[in-house]
Design a protein around this motif. Structure first.
Motif, PDB file in Angstrom:
ATOM      1  N   LEU A   1      10.909  -2.577 -13.297  1.00  0.00           N
ATOM      2  CA  LEU A   1      12.060  -1.890 -13.402  1.00  0.00           C
ATOM      3  C   LEU A   1      13.340  -2.537 -13.551  1.00  0.00           C
ATOM      4  O   LEU A   1      14.199  -1.315 -13.230  1.00  0.00           O
ATOM      5  CB  LEU A   1      11.802  -1.102 -11.262  1.00  0.00           C
ATOM      6  CG  LEU A   1      12.613  -0.702 -10.914  1.00  0.00           C
ATOM      7  CD1 LEU A   1      12.660   0.385 -11.761  1.00  0.00           C
ATOM      8  CD2 LEU A   1      12.179  -0.338  -9.411  1.00  0.00           C
ATOM      9  N   ASP A   2      13.441  -4.036 -12.489  1.00  0.00           N
ATOM     10  CA  ASP A   2      14.517  -4.512 -12.318  1.00  0.00           C
ATOM     11  C   ASP A   2      14.005  -5.871 -13.170  1.00  0.00           C
ATOM     12  O   ASP A   2      13.687  -6.703 -12.618  1.00  0.00           O
ATOM     13  CB  ASP A   2      15.475  -4.463 -11.539  1.00  0.00           C
ATOM     14  CG  ASP A   2      16.924  -5.371 -11.772  1.00  0.00           C
ATOM     15  OD1 ASP A   2      17.150  -5.877 -12.813  1.00  0.00           O
ATOM     16  OD2 ASP A   2      17.576  -4.505 -10.966  1.00  0.00           O
ATOM     17  N   PRO A   3      14.280  -6.645 -14.254  1.00  0.00           N
ATOM     18  CA  PRO A   3      13.949  -7.978 -14.821  1.00  0.00           C
ATOM     19  C   PRO A   3      14.690  -9.541 -13.360  1.00  0.00           C
ATOM     20  O   PRO A   3      14.227 -10.590 -13.920  1.00  0.00           O
ATOM     21  CB  PRO A   3      14.000  -8.595 -15.972  1.00  0.00           C
ATOM     22  CG  PRO A   3      14.198  -6.760 -16.336  1.00  0.00           C
ATOM     23  CD  PRO A   3      14.328  -6.180 -15.497  1.00  0.00           C
ATOM     24  N   ALA A   4      15.682  -8.372 -13.138  1.00  0.00           N
ATOM     25  CA  ALA A   4      16.760  -9.459 -12.445  1.00  0.00           C
ATOM     26  C   ALA A   4      16.006 -10.011 -11.720  1.00  0.00           C
ATOM     27  O   ALA A   4      16.562 -10.530 -10.552  1.00  0.00           O
ATOM     28  CB  ALA A   4      18.179  -8.935 -12.487  1.00  0.00           C
ATOM     29  N   VAL A   5      15.294  -8.951 -10.557  1.00  0.00           N
ATOM     30  CA  VAL A   5      14.586  -9.506  -9.250  1.00  0.00           C
ATOM     31  C   VAL A   5      13.395 -10.637  -8.972  1.00  0.00           C
ATOM     32  O   VAL A   5      13.117 -10.873 -10.247  1.00  0.00           O
ATOM     33  CB  VAL A   5      13.879  -8.361  -8.594  1.00  0.00           C
ATOM     34  CG1 VAL A   5      12.522  -8.047 -10.010  1.00  0.00           C
ATOM     35  CG2 VAL A   5      12.982  -8.010  -7.195  1.00  0.00           C
TER      36      VAL A   5
ATOM     37  N   GLY B   1       1.171  -1.133   0.227  1.00  0.00           N
ATOM     38  CA  GLY B   1       0.079  -0.156  -0.221  1.00  0.00           C
ATOM     39  C   GLY B   1       0.946   1.140   0.535  1.00  0.00           C
ATOM     40  O   GLY B   1       1.652   1.443  -0.489  1.00  0.00           O
ATOM     41  N   GLY B   2       0.679   1.853   0.702  1.00  0.00           N
ATOM     42  CA  GLY B   2       1.359   3.780   0.680  1.00  0.00           C
ATOM     43  C   GLY B   2       2.555   3.535   1.158  1.00  0.00           C
ATOM     44  O   GLY B   2       3.556   3.918  -0.013  1.00  0.00           O
ATOM     45  N   LEU B   3       3.453   2.272   2.149  1.00  0.00           N
ATOM     46  CA  LEU B   3       4.677   2.596   2.888  1.00  0.00           C
ATOM     47  C   LEU B   3       5.334   1.500   1.602  1.00  0.00           C
ATOM     48  O   LEU B   3       6.871   2.175   1.136  1.00  0.00           O
ATOM     49  CB  LEU B   3       4.976   2.027   4.637  1.00  0.00           C
ATOM     50  CG  LEU B   3       4.136   2.846   4.945  1.00  0.00           C
ATOM     51  CD1 LEU B   3       4.166   2.357   6.677  1.00  0.00           C
ATOM     52  CD2 LEU B   3       5.190   4.335   4.951  1.00  0.00           C
ATOM     53  N   GLY B   4       4.491   0.154   1.179  1.00  0.00           N
ATOM     54  CA  GLY B   4       5.218  -0.543   0.325  1.00  0.00           C
ATOM     55  C   GLY B   4       5.051  -0.124  -1.656  1.00  0.00           C
ATOM     56  O   GLY B   4       6.113  -0.247  -1.831  1.00  0.00           O
ATOM     57  N   SER B   5       4.597   1.133  -1.512  1.00  0.00           N
ATOM     58  CA  SER B   5       4.220   1.414  -2.511  1.00  0.00           C
ATOM     59  C   SER B   5       6.585   2.265  -2.560  1.00  0.00           C
ATOM     60  O   SER B   5       6.266   2.673  -3.963  1.00  0.00           O
ATOM     61  CB  SER B   5       3.476   2.096  -2.591  1.00  0.00           C
ATOM     62  OG  SER B   5       1.905   1.913  -3.638  1.00  0.00           O
ATOM     63  N   VAL B   6       6.293   3.053  -1.806  1.00  0.00           N
ATOM     64  CA  VAL B   6       7.320   3.886  -1.763  1.00  0.00           C
ATOM     65  C   VAL B   6       8.774   2.571  -1.669  1.00  0.00           C
ATOM     66  O   VAL B   6       9.797   3.227  -2.071  1.00  0.00           O
ATOM     67  CB  VAL B   6       7.464   4.811  -0.766  1.00  0.00           C
ATOM     68  CG1 VAL B   6       8.849   5.872  -0.551  1.00  0.00           C
ATOM     69  CG2 VAL B   6       6.357   5.745  -0.637  1.00  0.00           C
ATOM     70  N   LEU B   7       8.740   1.757  -0.673  1.00  0.00           N
ATOM     71  CA  LEU B   7      10.218   1.762  -0.193  1.00  0.00           C
ATOM     72  C   LEU B   7      10.239   0.512  -0.985  1.00  0.00           C
ATOM     73  O   LEU B   7      11.293   0.055  -1.320  1.00  0.00           O
ATOM     74  CB  LEU B   7       9.676   0.513   1.051  1.00  0.00           C
ATOM     75  CG  LEU B   7       9.147   0.065   1.900  1.00  0.00           C
ATOM     76  CD1 LEU B   7       9.112  -1.998   1.655  1.00  0.00           C
ATOM     77  CD2 LEU B   7       8.362   0.278   3.035  1.00  0.00           C
ATOM     78  N   LEU B   8       9.837  -0.653  -2.051  1.00  0.00           N
ATOM     79  CA  LEU B   8      10.506  -1.543  -2.691  1.00  0.00           C
ATOM     80  C   LEU B   8      10.001  -1.322  -3.910  1.00  0.00           C
ATOM     81  O   LEU B   8      11.313  -2.020  -4.291  1.00  0.00           O
ATOM     82  CB  LEU B   8       7.967  -2.354  -2.922  1.00  0.00           C
ATOM     83  CG  LEU B   8       7.245  -3.046  -1.602  1.00  0.00           C
ATOM     84  CD1 LEU B   8       6.181  -3.334  -2.465  1.00  0.00           C
ATOM     85  CD2 LEU B   8       8.250  -4.291  -2.177  1.00  0.00           C
ATOM     86  N   PRO B   9      10.138  -0.375  -4.351  1.00  0.00           N
ATOM     87  CA  PRO B   9      10.742   0.774  -5.435  1.00  0.00           C
ATOM     88  C   PRO B   9      11.889   0.716  -5.502  1.00  0.00           C
ATOM     89  O   PRO B   9      13.350   0.431  -6.164  1.00  0.00           O
ATOM     90  CB  PRO B   9       9.942   1.572  -6.093  1.00  0.00           C
ATOM     91  CG  PRO B   9       8.384   1.246  -5.964  1.00  0.00           C
ATOM     92  CD  PRO B   9       8.544   0.753  -4.493  1.00  0.00           C
ATOM     93  N   GLN B  10      12.505   1.270  -4.688  1.00  0.00           N
ATOM     94  CA  GLN B  10      13.434   1.872  -3.642  1.00  0.00           C
ATOM     95  C   GLN B  10      14.960   0.833  -3.511  1.00  0.00           C
ATOM     96  O   GLN B  10      15.873   0.252  -3.850  1.00  0.00           O
ATOM     97  CB  GLN B  10      13.068   3.066  -2.094  1.00  0.00           C
ATOM     98  CG  GLN B  10      12.787   4.329  -2.790  1.00  0.00           C
ATOM     99  CD  GLN B  10      13.437   5.222  -2.183  1.00  0.00           C
ATOM    100  OE1 GLN B  10      13.895   5.217  -1.155  1.00  0.00           O
ATOM    101  NE2 GLN B  10      11.830   5.862  -1.958  1.00  0.00           N
ATOM    102  N   LEU B  11      13.780  -0.470  -3.068  1.00  0.00           N
ATOM    103  CA  LEU B  11      15.066  -2.017  -2.510  1.00  0.00           C
ATOM    104  C   LEU B  11      14.751  -2.752  -4.210  1.00  0.00           C
ATOM    105  O   LEU B  11      16.052  -2.719  -3.912  1.00  0.00           O
ATOM    106  CB  LEU B  11      13.829  -2.771  -1.659  1.00  0.00           C
ATOM    107  CG  LEU B  11      13.655  -2.001  -0.631  1.00  0.00           C
ATOM    108  CD1 LEU B  11      12.958  -3.554   0.708  1.00  0.00           C
ATOM    109  CD2 LEU B  11      14.562  -1.976  -0.052  1.00  0.00           C
ATOM    110  N   VAL B  12      14.163  -2.800  -4.941  1.00  0.00           N
ATOM    111  CA  VAL B  12      14.512  -3.044  -5.800  1.00  0.00           C
ATOM    112  C   VAL B  12      15.486  -2.015  -7.274  1.00  0.00           C
ATOM    113  O   VAL B  12      15.746  -3.508  -7.513  1.00  0.00           O
ATOM    114  CB  VAL B  12      13.001  -3.570  -7.436  1.00  0.00           C
ATOM    115  CG1 VAL B  12      13.698  -3.951  -8.215  1.00  0.00           C
ATOM    116  CG2 VAL B  12      12.092  -4.370  -6.143  1.00  0.00           C
ATOM    117  N   GLY B  13      14.840  -1.163  -6.616  1.00  0.00           N
ATOM    118  CA  GLY B  13      15.831   0.424  -7.748  1.00  0.00           C
ATOM    119  C   GLY B  13      17.714  -0.387  -6.948  1.00  0.00           C
ATOM    120  O   GLY B  13      18.624  -0.173  -7.606  1.00  0.00           O
TER     121      GLY B  13
END
Length: 382
Positions: free
Chosen positions: A97-101, A35-47
């Motif tokens: 964002l990153d197919p390797a994840v 949700g709100g927090l996951g939408s921010v932290l998940l892309p940053q972790l994958v990035g």
């Protein structure tokens, strides 16, 4: 090693290098909530390159679907995703964002029945949920599994985040007991500013990276709070609660967080018909009029100790809501008690308990937040 060109700007960081990147690539992290927090932290972790190595995995657990009301803050999802499972929408965006994840989706709730089995496959838990029951469950499950926890919470204009390390002070040391259900606003009723999710989610992602790579000083024994209205951050240290009971098993957390307060004082009036609430300006006038100590009401703060340390009404007495039943017999009955909290929600529960015990009492509508807005801006808001 993962794609060096993709992470070149990160590899260039002092002290980070190949070792830090490899640690992220092989990490196994479970995130509660897309949700709100996951939408921010998940892309940053994958990035950052999390779970891009052969042994790494990024788990996402959420049983919810995307709704239109989510979109103003849950930017991992788009309008076309309305009605989709959040874990599916999130996984699609993250793989783009990153197919390797390596992403593992769990379209289910995080519960006492499945928590320990799920965590057997992960080395770190991130809690971006929106309720106290899940937060206590996540903290206890991580403790029992012997893995660290990064947690965050947002509501209205503010948020908090911290880390519960293995062997260090944990969530129950900071919040020994949950507030009653009617003492809790959620985002649906209280609202939340999207930028608050952005700030707190980003801090959470940074803490995950810090724990996995050893870079920096993780929020161990400290909680950070943020207020979007002022742009201010505050930090409060905390330690082990010597009176806390050890966690030995998972319990029914809905029941743990769902005690129903007594029904006395329902409708905001006493049996005699007098009001049991007062506004911040009314309290200010009352305090100005009762200069003599015997006439002054007792100001009772039912927030947690860390909140009281951040800011409090002058000459107030701290009794956290969870400790009130044990302390109520020691409160005076020969003068009025004015009870307050952050937003005036927990104080309503405390008021019911005080009136049921025969203590003359009222509560401050809007809490210390209203006092700061309407009476004394020098009292910090958080």
């Amino acid at each position: 090693m993962p794609d060096a060109s993709r992470h070149a700007r990160q590899l260039a960081l002092p002290g980070f290098g190949v070792g830090g990147q490899d640690a992220l690539a092989r990490a196994r992290v479970l995130v509660i909530g897309a949700g709100g927090l996951g939408s921010v932290l998940l892309p940053q972790l994958v990035g950052a390159g999390l779970a891009t190595g052969p042994a790494g995995r990024l788990g996402i657990i959420d049983d919810d679907v995307v709704e239109v009301s989510n979109l103003h803050r849950q930017h991992l999802h788009g309008t076309a995703d309305v009605g989709r499972a959040k874990v599916d929408s999130a996984a699609e965006r993250l793989r783009a964002l990153d197919p390797a994840v390596t992403i593992v989706t769990h379209r289910q709730r995080f519960t006492s029945e499945n928590a320990l089995d799920l965590l057997a496959d992960y080395d770190l838990l991130v809690d971006g949920s929106d309720g106290f029951a899940t937060r206590y469950l996540a903290a206890d499950a991580a403790l029992l599994r012997g893995i660290p926890l990064v947690w965050g919470a947002v509501l209205q204009y503010g948020g908090q985040t911290g880390v519960c390390p293995v062997g260090g002070p944990g969530y129950r040391d900071l919040f020994p007991s949950p507030p009653s259900p009617d003492a809790v606003l959620d985002c649906a009723t209280g609202g939340v500013l999207p930028s608050v999710c952005g700030v707190i989610g980003a801090i959470m992602a940074g803490q995950v990276v810090a724990l996995l790579t050893g870079i920096g000083d993780a929020l161990v024994g400290r909680v950070t709070t943020y207020d979007a209205r002022t742009g201010r951050f505050r930090e409060l240290p905390f330690g082990h609660d010597p009176h806390s009971s050890p966690v030995t098993e998972l319990i029914d957390y809905e029941e743990f967080c769902g005690a129903t307060p007594a029904a006395s004082a329902e409708g905001h009036v006493t049996a005699e018909g007098s009001t049991v609430e007062l506004t911040a300006p009314e309290l200010a006038r009352l305090l100005d009029a009762s200069v003599a100590a015997p006439d002054r009401p007792l100001l009772l703060d039912v927030r947690e100790p860390w909140e009281h340390e951040l800011t409090a009404l002058p000459d107030s007495t701290l009794v956290p809501l969870g400790q009130l039943p044990a302390a109520i017999d020691a409160l005076p009955r020969d003068r009025e008690t004015i009870v307050y909290c952050h937003h005036g929600i927990r104080s309503q529960d405390a008021l019911r308990q005080l009136l049921a015990a025969g203590i003359p009492a009222r509560h401050l509508v809007g809490g210390i937040d209203a006092w700061s807005r309407e009476v004394d801006p020098a009292i910090a808001r958080y």
